[in-house]
Design an enzyme around this catalytic site. Structure first.
Site, mmCIF file in Angstrom:
data_model
loop_
_atom_site.group_PDB
_atom_site.id
_atom_site.type_symbol
_atom_site.label_atom_id
_atom_site.label_comp_id
_atom_site.label_asym_id
_atom_site.label_seq_id
_atom_site.Cartn_x
_atom_site.Cartn_y
_atom_site.Cartn_z
ATOM 1 N N HIS A 179 0.811 -1.220 0.000
ATOM 2 C CA HIS A 179 0.000 0.000 0.000
ATOM 3 C C HIS A 179 0.850 1.278 0.000
ATOM 4 O O HIS A 179 0.313 2.367 0.242
ATOM 5 C CB HIS A 179 -0.974 0.009 1.189
ATOM 6 C CG HIS A 179 -1.871 -1.187 1.238
ATOM 7 N ND1 HIS A 179 -2.881 -1.409 0.330
ATOM 8 C CD2 HIS A 179 -1.882 -2.261 2.073
ATOM 9 C CE1 HIS A 179 -3.490 -2.548 0.617
ATOM 10 N NE2 HIS A 179 -2.906 -3.086 1.668
ATOM 11 N N ARG A 184 -2.359 18.182 2.162
ATOM 12 C CA ARG A 184 -0.967 18.641 2.129
ATOM 13 C C ARG A 184 -0.442 18.499 0.709
ATOM 14 O O ARG A 184 -1.135 17.997 -0.179
ATOM 15 C CB ARG A 184 -0.115 17.779 3.062
ATOM 16 C CG ARG A 184 -0.237 16.283 2.751
ATOM 17 C CD ARG A 184 0.736 15.424 3.515
ATOM 18 N NE ARG A 184 0.434 14.002 3.431
ATOM 19 C CZ ARG A 184 0.699 13.220 2.392
ATOM 20 N NH1 ARG A 184 1.288 13.724 1.321
ATOM 21 N NH2 ARG A 184 0.392 11.936 2.407
#
Length: 472
Positions: A237, A294
């Site tokens: 992942h 972000r």
């Protein structure tokens, strides 16, 4: 309109250097913060000023909100850029900046808080009409409730940590007999990693592409998207290769995904750089995954195909300026591809490596960009993420970008610390990847037997070459 003159970068490594480069080009003074282990690091050397904020351990340095705010006060920094990782998605940090009268170069406290919870963000996206994977995102977290909801959703399904990312607290469950054991494992991992054992359940989307949309909002209510990035090639992942545009994207699908991402951002009055991540299945159906509040590690590929400096956009938005472009002004040209150079041993389960950087000579080619935080002689320590650099290539076509990136990776000289260049090069050469067919299952299904994942014995020629490079 908030104005500032000196920016403290609350980060380290390549992203600190990357932010400083643009800040200096825009005329701002820059401040680096560093731990005792990073005293000789490149970001410390690049900045106009630098201040030590504590010992090597991140909990005593880069994660200390009070130490970073105090460093800003001492140096007169009136703005803070958080980079990515560390405190970049910490609502308490954004709030502390606000309370100290320091501009936080990022989104609002409220947006960070909401999007930092997979459970709360998914509820918000469902209310906003953004396509979501069927699942359970309720407040009741007892085993009985989760088991009942799992039966409703059906198998296979994913267990995910509500507060986290990066694969931690995430489990694929194939059948009901596995469920309770996997819930307990995921809950424990999530609690240890994020301080919260809260979980969500989702129907598993098999062999999807991981496609994310770069969004940007300003303080005047304007929000737009700057195309997509395909981040499907992943290991546990964690993203390995990122590229833009997505190899299977169509103008109609891009518009649909872009508009959904803008809708997601608008639902929280989003300001600054953000990324809305989706899973895209083979039929062209897409589902909201999460929103990162972000700048992303992989932002350079978007910069290369749009010709825009996203850090400059962040700074200007934080100043209160409106976005300089409208949606119809965004043009995507060519193709860009990025890989992450890690200090790790791919033949030993990607075990992080430490040591001293004896030689660092990245391949500098036309169309190749190297974002790094390395200097020869510095120590690579066990205290931080092992990413050393990002290698990014641009070409008129996808295959041109891929060839340039492959050459840059193969010719990159890193001595003293084991790197993952061989793994990356073999991946870029793989026919399935070269054809643009990779999904999130690519490494497991097509790459598990690659020689780069086995111990490599250096030939005499390779040893002689290394010795010559080291002692020339």
């Amino acid at each position: 309109m908030p104005a500032f003159n000196k920016i403290l970068i609350a980060n380290r490594g390549e992203i600190a250097c990357r932010v400083m480069r643009t800040a200096m080009e825009l005329g701002y003074r820059t401040v680096a913060v560093y731990s005792e282990a990073d005293a000789d690091a490149r970001h410390v050397q690049v900045a106009d000023e630098a201040l030590c904020i504590g010992p090597a351990q991140v909990s005593q340095s880069y994660l200390r909100i009070d130490a970073i705010i105090e460093a800003a006060r001492k140096t007169g920094a009136d703005a803070i850029h958080p980079g990515y990782g560390f405190l970049s998605e910490n609502a308490d940090f954004a709030r502390a900046c606000e309370e100290a009268g320091i501009v936080f170069i990022g989104p609002t406290v409220e947006a960070i808080h909401l999007m930092g919870s997979k459970r709360l963000s998914k509820i918000a996206m469902l209310e906003a009409g953004v396509p979501c994977i069927p699942g359970y995102e309720g407040a009741a977290q007892d085993d009985k409730t989760l088991a009942r909801e799992a039966e409703r959703i059906g198998y296979p399904l994913m267990i995910k940590a509500s507060a986290g990312g990066g694969g931690r607290g995430m489990r694929l469950v194939q059948e009901s007999a596995e469920l309770l054991g996997q819930i307990r494992t995921a809950r424990s991992e999530a609690q240890n990693a994020f301080g919260s054992g809260e979980l969500i359940l989702e129907r598993a989307v098999i062999r999807p592409r991981h496609v994310e949309i770069q969004v940007f909002g300003d303080q005047h209510g304007n929000i737009l998207y700057l195309g997509e990035r395909d981040c499907s090639v992943q290991r546990r992942h964690q993203k390995v290769v990122e590229e833009a545009p997505c190899p299977v994207m169509t103008p109609e699908l891009r518009r649909a995904m872009g508009e959904a991402a803008v809708k997601a951002a608008a639902s929280v009055n989003y300001v600054g750089a953000g990324t809305v991540e989706f899973l895209l299945d083979a039929s062209g159906e897409f589902f909201f995954l999460e929103m990162n509040t972000r700048l992303q590690v992989e932002h350079p590929v978007t910069e290369l195909i749009t010709g825009q400096d996203l850090v400059a956009w962040q700074i200007r938005v934080a100043e209160g300026q409106p976005l300089s472009l409208q949606q119809d002004d965004i043009r995507l040209t060519g193709h860009a591809m990025e890989v992450r150079l890690y200090a790790e041993d791919s033949a030993a389960g990607f075990l992080p490596q430490t040591g001293q950087v004896l030689r660092w000579e990245p391949e500098l080619l036309a169309g190749v960009r190297i974002d790094h935080g390395l200097v020869e002689g510095q120590a690579v320590t066990p205290f931080y993420d092992p990413m050393l650099a990002k290698v990014i290539a641009y070409g008129e076509t996808r295959d041109e970008a891929r060839r340039k990136l492959l050459r840059a990776v193969e010719n990159c000289v890193l001595l003293g610390v084991n790197g993952n260049q061989r793994f990356l090069a073999n991946l870029l050469k793989h026919p399935e990847f070269a054809a643009g067919n990779a999904t999130t299952a690519f490494i497991a299904e097509h790459f598990a037997g690659d020689p780069s994942l086995q111990p490599h014995t250096a030939s005499l020629a390779e040893l002689a070459m290394a010795a010559a490079l080291l002692y020339q």
